[in-house]
Design a protein around this motif. Structure first.
Motif, mmCIF file in Angstrom:
data_model
loop_
_atom_site.group_PDB
_atom_site.id
_atom_site.type_symbol
_atom_site.label_atom_id
_atom_site.label_comp_id
_atom_site.label_asym_id
_atom_site.label_seq_id
_atom_site.Cartn_x
_atom_site.Cartn_y
_atom_site.Cartn_z
ATOM 1 N N ARG A 1 -4.194 4.920 -11.830
ATOM 2 C CA ARG A 1 -2.832 4.677 -11.371
ATOM 3 C C ARG A 1 -2.794 3.623 -10.264
ATOM 4 O O ARG A 1 -1.928 2.750 -10.249
ATOM 5 C CB ARG A 1 -2.209 5.979 -10.854
ATOM 6 C CG ARG A 1 -1.969 7.032 -11.922
ATOM 7 C CD ARG A 1 -1.259 8.229 -11.307
ATOM 8 N NE ARG A 1 -1.213 9.367 -12.220
ATOM 9 C CZ ARG A 1 -0.658 10.524 -11.915
ATOM 10 N NH1 ARG A 1 -0.126 10.712 -10.722
ATOM 11 N NH2 ARG A 1 -0.664 11.525 -12.793
ATOM 12 N N PHE A 2 -3.727 3.743 -9.324
ATOM 13 C CA PHE A 2 -3.726 2.811 -8.199
ATOM 14 C C PHE A 2 -4.010 1.391 -8.672
ATOM 15 O O PHE A 2 -3.347 0.438 -8.258
ATOM 16 C CB PHE A 2 -4.768 3.227 -7.156
ATOM 17 C CG PHE A 2 -4.596 2.511 -5.840
ATOM 18 C CD1 PHE A 2 -3.956 3.128 -4.785
ATOM 19 C CD2 PHE A 2 -5.051 1.215 -5.677
ATOM 20 C CE1 PHE A 2 -3.782 2.474 -3.582
ATOM 21 C CE2 PHE A 2 -4.879 0.548 -4.481
ATOM 22 C CZ PHE A 2 -4.236 1.174 -3.432
ATOM 23 N N GLN A 3 -5.005 1.236 -9.542
ATOM 24 C CA GLN A 3 -5.336 -0.092 -10.048
ATOM 25 C C GLN A 3 -4.168 -0.701 -10.809
ATOM 26 O O GLN A 3 -3.984 -1.915 -10.815
ATOM 27 C CB GLN A 3 -6.572 -0.017 -10.949
ATOM 28 C CG GLN A 3 -7.858 0.224 -10.170
ATOM 29 C CD GLN A 3 -9.060 0.397 -11.089
ATOM 30 O OE1 GLN A 3 -8.994 1.119 -12.073
ATOM 31 N NE2 GLN A 3 -10.147 -0.271 -10.752
ATOM 32 N N GLU A 4 -3.374 0.141 -11.431
ATOM 33 C CA GLU A 4 -2.220 -0.343 -12.192
ATOM 34 C C GLU A 4 -1.115 -0.852 -11.286
ATOM 35 O O GLU A 4 -0.509 -1.888 -11.553
ATOM 36 C CB GLU A 4 -1.686 0.790 -13.074
ATOM 37 C CG GLU A 4 -0.522 0.380 -13.964
ATOM 38 C CD GLU A 4 -0.039 1.519 -14.844
ATOM 39 O OE1 GLU A 4 1.137 1.493 -15.238
ATOM 40 O OE2 GLU A 4 -0.841 2.432 -15.145
ATOM 41 N N VAL A 5 -0.836 -0.136 -10.185
ATOM 42 C CA VAL A 5 0.283 -0.520 -9.319
ATOM 43 C C VAL A 5 -0.110 -1.488 -8.204
ATOM 44 O O VAL A 5 0.738 -2.207 -7.684
ATOM 45 C CB VAL A 5 0.981 0.722 -8.708
ATOM 46 C CG1 VAL A 5 1.602 1.565 -9.787
ATOM 47 C CG2 VAL A 5 0.035 1.533 -7.849
ATOM 48 N N ALA B 1 1.071 11.887 3.638
ATOM 49 C CA ALA B 1 -0.183 12.030 2.914
ATOM 50 C C ALA B 1 -0.641 10.695 2.364
ATOM 51 O O ALA B 1 0.153 9.837 2.038
ATOM 52 C CB ALA B 1 -0.008 13.031 1.772
ATOM 53 N N GLY B 2 -1.962 10.532 2.227
ATOM 54 C CA GLY B 2 -2.500 9.342 1.599
ATOM 55 C C GLY B 2 -2.895 8.265 2.582
ATOM 56 O O GLY B 2 -2.390 8.192 3.679
ATOM 57 N N PRO B 3 -3.823 7.399 2.204
ATOM 58 C CA PRO B 3 -4.301 6.352 3.096
ATOM 59 C C PRO B 3 -3.460 5.086 3.022
ATOM 60 O O PRO B 3 -2.820 4.803 2.037
ATOM 61 C CB PRO B 3 -5.715 6.077 2.560
ATOM 62 C CG PRO B 3 -5.591 6.354 1.103
ATOM 63 C CD PRO B 3 -4.583 7.468 0.951
ATOM 64 N N ILE B 4 -3.479 4.335 4.103
ATOM 65 C CA ILE B 4 -2.923 2.968 4.096
ATOM 66 C C ILE B 4 -3.966 2.075 4.736
ATOM 67 O O ILE B 4 -4.621 2.439 5.701
ATOM 68 C CB ILE B 4 -1.591 2.887 4.854
ATOM 69 C CG1 ILE B 4 -0.423 3.027 3.848
ATOM 70 C CG2 ILE B 4 -1.442 1.599 5.599
ATOM 71 C CD1 ILE B 4 0.924 2.767 4.417
ATOM 72 N N VAL B 5 -4.108 0.890 4.187
ATOM 73 C CA VAL B 5 -5.071 -0.066 4.719
ATOM 74 C C VAL B 5 -4.321 -1.366 5.010
ATOM 75 O O VAL B 5 -3.486 -1.797 4.224
ATOM 76 C CB VAL B 5 -6.190 -0.349 3.695
ATOM 77 C CG1 VAL B 5 -7.100 -1.456 4.189
ATOM 78 C CG2 VAL B 5 -7.015 0.910 3.459
ATOM 79 N N ALA C 1 0.825 -1.207 0.000
ATOM 80 C CA ALA C 1 0.000 0.000 0.000
ATOM 81 C C ALA C 1 0.858 1.254 0.000
ATOM 82 O O ALA C 1 0.557 2.234 -0.687
ATOM 83 C CB ALA C 1 -0.930 -0.008 1.213
ATOM 84 N N PHE C 2 1.938 1.226 0.766
ATOM 85 C CA PHE C 2 2.835 2.383 0.827
ATOM 86 C C PHE C 2 3.441 2.679 -0.543
ATOM 87 O O PHE C 2 3.479 3.822 -0.998
ATOM 88 C CB PHE C 2 3.940 2.126 1.858
ATOM 89 C CG PHE C 2 4.981 3.194 1.919
ATOM 90 C CD1 PHE C 2 4.692 4.442 2.458
ATOM 91 C CD2 PHE C 2 6.265 2.963 1.435
ATOM 92 C CE1 PHE C 2 5.664 5.435 2.523
ATOM 93 C CE2 PHE C 2 7.231 3.945 1.490
ATOM 94 C CZ PHE C 2 6.931 5.183 2.031
ATOM 95 N N VAL C 3 3.920 1.629 -1.202
ATOM 96 C CA VAL C 3 4.505 1.811 -2.527
ATOM 97 C C VAL C 3 3.442 2.297 -3.512
ATOM 98 O O VAL C 3 3.695 3.175 -4.346
ATOM 99 C CB VAL C 3 5.151 0.499 -3.018
ATOM 100 C CG1 VAL C 3 5.561 0.612 -4.487
ATOM 101 C CG2 VAL C 3 6.364 0.151 -2.164
ATOM 102 N N ALA C 4 2.233 1.736 -3.396
ATOM 103 C CA ALA C 4 1.158 2.144 -4.308
ATOM 104 C C ALA C 4 0.821 3.615 -4.133
ATOM 105 O O ALA C 4 0.697 4.361 -5.109
ATOM 106 C CB ALA C 4 -0.085 1.286 -4.057
ATOM 107 N N ILE C 5 0.674 4.056 -2.886
ATOM 108 C CA ILE C 5 0.342 5.453 -2.622
ATOM 109 C C ILE C 5 1.476 6.369 -3.071
ATOM 110 O O ILE C 5 1.254 7.436 -3.643
ATOM 111 C CB ILE C 5 0.043 5.663 -1.119
ATOM 112 C CG1 ILE C 5 -1.290 5.001 -0.764
ATOM 113 C CG2 ILE C 5 0.002 7.132 -0.769
ATOM 114 C CD1 ILE C 5 -2.470 5.559 -1.505
ATOM 115 N N THR C 6 2.723 5.929 -2.838
ATOM 116 C CA THR C 6 3.867 6.731 -3.272
ATOM 117 C C THR C 6 3.863 6.889 -4.789
ATOM 118 O O THR C 6 4.204 7.957 -5.313
ATOM 119 C CB THR C 6 5.180 6.079 -2.809
ATOM 120 O OG1 THR C 6 5.158 5.929 -1.391
ATOM 121 C CG2 THR C 6 6.378 6.935 -3.181
#
Length: 205
Positions: free
Chosen positions: A163-167, A199-203, A139-144
């Protein structure tokens, strides 16, 4: 992977030299190394994973173990930590006697773009909470990866979604339930404690 997730203190540690000598004296002794590791584990660990960990530890020469331990005890770069501006994820165990929840939170608050996450475990986070840690890293890498060039227009939700769906396609369903948000946290599972100003969410799923 071990090098990616292993901890290293930013400042000198008040670590008794007799304890350091005892640790080094265990080099190559599988039974004594396993005995040393067990107090740092509070959650069930797969037996094969623990055996592999101890096997690797047994292969570390005493000289390498001593040099690494002394570097951890005596090295300090605390004065430079505040200069880090890149997105940073700090993960610790709530029951870790050496790097507890307060230490995680304190370090996260020191950095301008950091998030500190405490999982319900002890010191050996990768062994005790491997799935949660993997999800956090993913999740961290995706948000970054969603971060935009400051000189470009802010992407809209459709572009962020693409972008999120891709990574991170596997994590997308969880994020889709909550949507994108400007601040942390998206409510996590498993008693995870999150601090810091990134910034950004993590789940954690």
């Amino acid at each position: 992977l071990d090098a990616l997730v292993a901890g290293f203190p930013a400042s000198e540690m008040a670590f008794p030299q007799d304890v350091a000598r005892d640790w080094v004296s265990r080099a190559g002794d599988r039974a004594r190394l396993r005995e040393l590791i067990m107090p740092f584990i509070s959650e069930p660990v797969d037996a094969a994973v623990l055996d592999r960990y101890v096997d690797h530890a047994t292969n570390v020469p005493a000289a390498a173990l001593e040099c690494t331990l002394q570097a951890c005890i005596r090295t300090t770069f605390a004065d430079r930590v505040r200069l880090l501006t890149m997105p940073t994820l700090i993960v610790g165990g709530r029951r870790d006697a050496y790097f507890d929840a307060e230490a995680v939170a304190q370090l996260a608050r020191m950095l301008p773009c950091a998030r500190g996450v405490c999982l319900e475990c002890n010191h050996e986070v990768p062994m005790e909470r491997p799935h949660e840690l993997a999800h956090l890293l993913e999740a961290f890498v995706a948000i970054t990866c969603l971060d935009s060039d400051p000189d470009e227009p802010q992407p809209d939700d459709a572009e962020l979604t693409r972008r999120f769906q891709e990574v991170a396609p596997r994590l997308w369903p969880t994020f889709a339930e909550e949507g994108f948000c400007e601040s942390w946290p998206v409510p996590p599972a498993g008693g995870v404690e999150i601090t810091g100003a990134g910034a950004g969410p993590i789940v954690v799923v």
